[in-house]
Design an enzyme around this catalytic site. Structure first.
Site, mmCIF file in Angstrom:
data_model
loop_
_atom_site.group_PDB
_atom_site.id
_atom_site.type_symbol
_atom_site.label_atom_id
_atom_site.label_comp_id
_atom_site.label_asym_id
_atom_site.label_seq_id
_atom_site.Cartn_x
_atom_site.Cartn_y
_atom_site.Cartn_z
ATOM 1 N N LYS A 130 0.864 -1.106 -0.017
ATOM 2 C CA LYS A 130 0.390 0.068 -0.043
ATOM 3 C C LYS A 130 0.920 1.208 0.374
ATOM 4 C CE LYS A 130 -2.367 -1.128 3.919
ATOM 5 N NZ LYS A 130 -1.911 -2.179 4.127
ATOM 6 N N ARG A 147 11.301 -7.046 5.102
ATOM 7 C CA ARG A 147 11.316 -5.792 5.512
ATOM 8 C C ARG A 147 12.142 -5.215 6.873
ATOM 9 N NH1 ARG A 147 5.349 -2.267 5.331
ATOM 10 N NH2 ARG A 147 4.952 -3.047 7.357
#
Ligand code: AMP
Length: 189
Positions: A14, A128
């Site tokens: 996103k 991440r």
């Protein structure tokens, strides 16, 4: 004004896709996760409260979150529209967003959903975590966040489908290809 909700599980891309859309169209971008992390960094009372939920992979209570969202929205100049990223995450939040925008003479033009399988999300978030410095990007908290997504957030797919504004796109492949599909949807709005 074309306001968009970018929707998907943690790690669905996103934020990455929002950045590209901001660059292309000039949208304002509200990431509620970023807003909360900034409060934590600044050491505010709100940040202290938020941290307790975030570190557990749980959602901040709706009433508090809706107030934060409205204050963030009202502080923006609002040029072409706003991308809502990470909000709404529950049906009451979606209802509150609709009401808040309607009171301000606008609405959500589209919900853009990035569909990514869970095993891919897990892998992306673990990766991440190696560089993000985010306390919630660890295996245990990621599992909790994915469960919260499936239980509390995924029902919004049907909610936006019923609103007639849900557009689901595959959230894997190259970042640029995914963005091209999103732009094609936006250009029809
Ligand atoms: P994100 O950066 O969107 O992954 O958000 C990180 C964390 O912030 C989430 O796991 C929640 O604890 C909290 N958070 C962000 N947005 C919301 C929201 N709309 N409602 C409740 N909690 C939120």
């Amino acid at each position: 004004m074309k306001n968009l909700v970018i929707f998907g599980a943690p790690g669905s891309g996103k934020g990455t896709q929002s950045d590209l859309l901001v660059e292309k169209y000039g949208f304002d971008h509200i990431s509620t996760g970023d807003v909360l992390r900034a409060q934590i960094k600044a050491g505010t009372d709100l940040g202290k409260t938020a941290k307790q939920y975030i570190d557990q992979g749980q959602l901040i209570p709706d009433a508090l979150m809706v107030d934060i969202l409205a204050a963030t929205y009202d502080a923006l100049e609002k040029k072409v529209g706003v991308i809502f990223d990470g909000f709404p995450r529950t049906i009451p939040q979606a209802e509150a967003l609709k009401e808040m925008l309607s009171k301000r003479g606008t609405g959500v033009a589209a919900m853009l959903e990035l569909e990514v399988p869970d095993d891919m999300l897990m892998e992306r978030l673990i990766n991440r975590g190696k560089t993000s410095g985010r306390a919630d990007d660890n295996a245990e908290t990621i599992q909790k966040r994915l469960a919260v997504y499936h239980n509390q957030t995924a029902p919004l797919r049907d909610w936006y489908e019923a609103e007639g504004i849900r557009h689901a796109v595959p959230g894997f492949g190259s970042i640029e290809d995914i963005n091209a599909v999103l732009r094609a949807v936006i250009d029809t709005l």
